[in-house]
Design a protein around this motif. Structure first.
Motif, PDB file in Angstrom:
ATOM      1  N   PHE A  92       0.817  -1.207   0.000  1.00  0.00           N
ATOM      2  CA  PHE A  92       0.000   0.000   0.000  1.00  0.00           C
ATOM      3  C   PHE A  92       0.850   1.256   0.000  1.00  0.00           C
ATOM      4  O   PHE A  92       0.430   2.295  -0.517  1.00  0.00           O
ATOM      5  CB  PHE A  92      -0.948  -0.023   1.201  1.00  0.00           C
ATOM      6  N   GLU A  93       2.038   1.171   0.568  1.00  0.00           N
ATOM      7  CA  GLU A  93       2.899   2.366   0.588  1.00  0.00           C
ATOM      8  C   GLU A  93       3.343   2.727  -0.831  1.00  0.00           C
ATOM      9  O   GLU A  93       3.385   3.904  -1.202  1.00  0.00           O
ATOM     10  CB  GLU A  93       4.093   2.113   1.510  1.00  0.00           C
ATOM     11  N   GLN A  94       3.669   1.710  -1.627  1.00  0.00           N
ATOM     12  CA  GLN A  94       3.997   1.955  -3.026  1.00  0.00           C
ATOM     13  C   GLN A  94       2.828   2.584  -3.775  1.00  0.00           C
ATOM     14  O   GLN A  94       3.001   3.443  -4.624  1.00  0.00           O
ATOM     15  CB  GLN A  94       4.305   0.647  -3.750  1.00  0.00           C
ATOM     16  N   ILE A  95       1.626   2.090  -3.472  1.00  0.00           N
ATOM     17  CA  ILE A  95       0.443   2.609  -4.160  1.00  0.00           C
ATOM     18  C   ILE A  95       0.243   4.079  -3.811  1.00  0.00           C
ATOM     19  O   ILE A  95      -0.051   4.898  -4.682  1.00  0.00           O
ATOM     20  CB  ILE A  95      -0.808   1.790  -3.776  1.00  0.00           C
ATOM     21  N   ILE A  96       0.407   4.411  -2.532  1.00  0.00           N
ATOM     22  CA  ILE A  96       0.229   5.814  -2.120  1.00  0.00           C
ATOM     23  C   ILE A  96       1.233   6.706  -2.853  1.00  0.00           C
ATOM     24  O   ILE A  96       0.878   7.762  -3.379  1.00  0.00           O
ATOM     25  CB  ILE A  96       0.388   5.954  -0.588  1.00  0.00           C
ATOM     26  N   SER A  97       2.506   6.259  -2.923  1.00  0.00           N
ATOM     27  CA  SER A  97       3.509   7.065  -3.626  1.00  0.00           C
ATOM     28  C   SER A  97       3.124   7.256  -5.086  1.00  0.00           C
ATOM     29  O   SER A  97       3.078   8.373  -5.599  1.00  0.00           O
ATOM     30  CB  SER A  97       4.879   6.383  -3.590  1.00  0.00           C
TER      31      SER A  97
END
Lengths: 256, 256
Positions: A92-97
């Motif tokens: 999810f952190e990659q998606i947010i970025s």
């Protein structure tokens, strides 16, 4: 300088009179109940035609006062919301970025039939910090809003703008491609001559590993979400939102 | 069943006579010198119109024999190559997964002015294993080719198909958006009536953190690469190739 963490709200220019914004019931609900703003809190009103105003919620909570207008250079012209089934692990952190780099306005993390997560307040704080850092690195003016997680069904009801184009990305089946489904001309038409113009918004939902369940797809269709494809191959849950937002932001920016 | 790790080669239908493919000098160079195939090795010939043939290199290394035709369901209709400056850290593995899911034909990892990496044979082996796994998970028929790393300048010379649309993605400057620059109609036109039809290919280059240097951009322009934008915001080096390939594969598939 403005605080670039301000939340955004799409308004019709007809709601605007003498530097006052008259909020609709659903806008008031969104600001006060969903975003938990109170009197004196500030947000950004956008008219979908490129005008953005820093605004302050009035004491009666049904009006807002324009403080100043905001010059926008690297933001998308309209509001784009991503509803996304929270993946397990750190994806999810990659998606947010990625979503932040692509200009997303707000992200609604949801629990779906196939994924159930209860992120801690620290985790949510971390997600919002990643959004802030990505917004800075990608040279955005505004940090995307990351809402508290919701159930998928509840997220479908968060749409407060009547003129919202709604899409749910589905991996299989003979359905139209998102790129063919975006109403680019309507989104970018010259609206100066249209009275009572309601600026459009886009909401797009991408699913968990394994995809949405048939029941979730039916609920989305009932909420006027159009099923769309992102191509012939099966995308991972962390790739699909980036592909979807690539198409949306490019369709909005390429034609300008 | 075919071995889906076969390399691919774009041919013109005029090169095909009685199940024999007559290779051009540059195709022979690519198969023998770049891919290091030898007599009896197999590759996939594709005509850019949806026909794919498993083929075997002949003893003279200038012809190939068609073994069988291949039914293609989830592959892009034409060859798409990604030239990518190798990022530091593990980001390249994410790029390989995402690019594979989006249908890329081959990936050329390059050293650029701002990044210099010498991946070990084990690392290369790992990258190819990730491509294989991603191809299986995304339900592709073919595993993308990951070439041995090259210098950026050398990679610009690897284009063996005259009818290749070449793009270099650049973060800043008033340049056309990739989505506006893809010649969708030419790529998908009905070519049955065109004699001596050269099937098109696409090559797209995305840079390292910090971007391509002015000298690299000049070299690419000299090699007929068209500078294109991926939008108004600055994308990370691991996001840009996924955005670029999203647009390419969607432009190829959405209109069919």
């Amino acid at each position: 300088m403005i605080n670039n963490k301000q939340q955004r709200l799409v308004i019709a220019t007809t709601q605007l009179q003498n530097q006052q914004i008259f909020l609709t019931d659903s806008q008031k609900h969104y600001l006060v109940k969903v975003l938990r703003l109170t009197k004196g809190n500030r947000f950004i009103a956008m008219d979908g035609k490129g005008s953005w105003w820093l605004s302050e919620l009035a004491e009666n909570l049904t009006e807002a006062t324009i403080i100043e207008s905001i010059a926008i250079k690297t933001e998308l012209p309209i509001s784009v919301t991503l509803i996304i089934a929270m993946p397990k692990g750190n994806g999810f952190e990659q998606i947010i970025s990625g979503a932040t780099e692509l200009g997303v306005t707000s992200i609604i993390p949801v629990n779906s039939d196939r994924t159930l997560l209860h992120p801690s307040p620290q985790k949510l704080e971390r997600w919002r910090r990643i959004a802030q850092e990505s917004a800075e690195q990608s040279e955005r003016q505004i940090v995307p809003t990351i809402l508290d997680p919701l159930d998928f069904t509840t997220s479908l009801e968060q749409i407060i703008n009547d003129n919202t184009y709604r899409y749910i990305c589905i991996a299989r089946g003979d359905i139209p491609h998102l790129l063919n489904s975006l109403p680019t001309e309507q989104l970018l038409e010259n609206t100066d001559k249209i009275t009572n113009y309601q600026p459009p918004s886009i909401v797009i939902a991408t699913g968990p590993e394994g995809g949405w369940t048939p029941s979730e797809i039916e609920q989305a269709k009932a909420a006027e979400f159009q099923p769309v494809s992102l191509g012939k191959r099966i995308l991972r849950a962390i790739t699909a939102p980036i592909v979807a937002l690539s198409l949306v932001s490019s369709a909005l920016e390429a034609k300008i």
